[in-house]
Design an enzyme around this catalytic site. Structure first.
Site, PDB file in Angstrom:
ATOM      1  N   LYS A 167       0.791  -1.291  -0.026  1.00 34.59           N
ATOM      2  CA  LYS A 167       0.028  -0.126  -0.164  1.00 34.59           C
ATOM      3  C   LYS A 167       0.720   1.302  -0.023  1.00 34.59           C
ATOM      4  CE  LYS A 167      -0.579   1.845   3.557  1.00 34.59           C
ATOM      5  NZ  LYS A 167      -0.158   2.873   4.470  1.00 34.59           N
ATOM      6  N   PRO A 212       8.997  -4.785   4.171  1.00 35.21           N
ATOM      7  CA  PRO A 212       9.381  -4.336   5.757  1.00 35.21           C
ATOM      8  C   PRO A 212       8.116  -4.071   6.523  1.00 35.21           C
ATOM      9  CG  PRO A 212       9.541  -2.724   4.106  1.00 35.21           C
ATOM     10  CD  PRO A 212       9.412  -3.822   3.379  1.00 35.21           C
ATOM     11  N   VAL A 213       8.210  -4.416   7.925  1.00 42.13           N
ATOM     12  CA  VAL A 213       7.630  -3.950   8.987  1.00 42.13           C
ATOM     13  C   VAL A 213       7.478  -2.503   9.564  1.00 42.13           C
ATOM     14  CG1 VAL A 213       7.105  -6.436   9.363  1.00 42.13           C
ATOM     15  CG2 VAL A 213       8.572  -4.916  10.700  1.00 42.13           C
ATOM     16  N   ALA A 221       6.607   0.149   8.649  1.00 46.74           N
ATOM     17  CA  ALA A 221       7.226   1.002   7.355  1.00 46.74           C
ATOM     18  C   ALA A 221       6.148   1.699   6.354  1.00 46.74           C
ATOM     19  CB  ALA A 221       7.735  -0.147   6.289  1.00 46.74           C
ATOM     20  N   GLY A 222       4.890   1.916   6.961  1.00 48.95           N
ATOM     21  CA  GLY A 222       4.144   2.690   6.067  1.00 48.95           C
ATOM     22  C   GLY A 222       3.452   2.355   4.868  1.00 48.95           C
ATOM     23  N   GLY A 265       1.557  -0.656   4.693  1.00 54.32           N
ATOM     24  CA  GLY A 265       0.638  -1.652   5.130  1.00 54.32           C
ATOM     25  C   GLY A 265       0.748  -2.913   5.046  1.00 54.32           C
ATOM     26  N   ALA A 299      -2.110  -5.467   4.843  1.00 53.24           N
ATOM     27  CA  ALA A 299      -2.344  -6.022   3.521  1.00 53.24           C
ATOM     28  C   ALA A 299      -2.272  -7.530   3.719  1.00 53.24           C
ATOM     29  CB  ALA A 299      -1.216  -5.683   2.770  1.00 53.24           C
ATOM     30  N   ASP A 327      -6.520   0.284   8.060  1.00 55.15           N
ATOM     31  CA  ASP A 327      -6.064   0.322   6.700  1.00 55.15           C
ATOM     32  C   ASP A 327      -6.468  -1.008   6.167  1.00 55.15           C
ATOM     33  OD1 ASP A 327      -4.798   2.669   6.888  1.00 55.15           O
ATOM     34  OD2 ASP A 327      -2.817   1.784   6.849  1.00 55.15           O
TER      35      ASP A 327
END
Length: 270
Positions: free
Chosen positions: A8, A93-94, A96-97, A99, A103, A135
């Site tokens: 995302k 990556p976690v 991380a902006g 999602g 997701a 999200d």
């Protein structure tokens, strides 16, 4: 069966107010990449999860994993008694902006609705998703949509970003979403219009927590052929949209040479 948990991006993210309950009212334009984590499922007696991939250690397969929570919420909603052996290849990556966990949860809902042969349309899945995170409904849809309230009230967007070459870059610095929102200055800078005319109100607080975000945005902005450069979500991943794929690939090569330890993903928007 297999499902992609599409990465995302927030093409723009306007923070309009801090609500009395501590949450923030936002206006955002979600878009989704063609690539992301991969989730597979096979028959099993119970609902179980295994995880591998570059970022597997950061998420684990414990009971609080959003994939398991999504699977159990879907099973409870539809009275499912079958199990499912889920396997997540964690390549995003976690914190991380982009999602990652949201997701993954959304992919689990889409995948298991097929696997269990459920009569569950997108609206039904979004209703379950709303209980998992702000999200997650947008990630269920995984196409360009506008998000209001906490990002969970979705409306169609007339902006067409499909096929746009995009480069995602993360300096491998995890950024806490609550910490970034806590540093928002409380100033309402106006409503969301188009993505190009928009902004990300969380960039400044993210930079204060992770100066690498500012360095990354400067590097992306200096690349030829960009059409939009911005941070996604609460960071630290930033992105650049490009006029064409050769310009994107040249930028990816330049950043990988300059910062070989950073994570990059060259892809397109869905």
């Amino acid at each position: 069966m297999r499902e992609i948990a599409y990465a995302k991006v927030n093409l723009a993210l306007h923070v309009r107010a801090r609500e009395p309950d501590g949450y923030h009212r936002i206006e955002t334009l979600f878009a989704f990449c063609e690539h992301g984590d991969a989730l597979e499922v096979a028959e099993a007696d119970e609902i179980i999860l295994s995880v591998d991939g570059p970022f597997a250690e950061a998420v684990g397969a414990g009971e609080d994993n959003l994939v398991l929570r999504a699977a159990r919420a879907l099973a409870a909603r539809h009275g499912v008694t079958r199990g499912a052996a889920l396997h997540l290849d964690k390549s995003l990556p976690v914190a991380a902006g982009i999602g990652g966990g949201s997701a993954d949860a959304a992919a689990a809902l889409r995948l298991l609705a097929r696997f269990w042969w459920l009569d569950a349309d997108e609206e039904t899945l979004c209703g379950i998703a709303a209980g998992l995170g702000a999200d997650v409904p947008a990630c269920v849809v995984s196409r360009t949509v506008r998000g209001d309230n906490r990002g969970d009230v979705l409306t169609p967007s007339d902006e067409n970003w499909s096929g746009t070459p995009i480069l995602l870059v993360n300096p491998r610095v995890p950024v806490s979403t609550p910490a970034v929102f806590a540093r928002w200055d409380g100033l309402d800078r106006g409503p969301l219009g188009t993505a190009h005319a928009g902004r990300n109100d969380l960039e400044s607080p993210a930079r204060s927590l992770a100066p690498e975000v500012g360095d990354l945005l400067s590097l992306l902005g200096a690349q030829p052929g960009t059409t939009l450069v911005r941070m996604s979500g609460s960071g630290a991943t930033c992105f650049a949209c490009f006029e064409d794929e050769p310009a994107r690939d040249a930028a990816a090569a330049a950043l990988e040479a300059a910062q070989p330890d950073w994570w990059t993903l060259a892809t397109r928007l869905r």
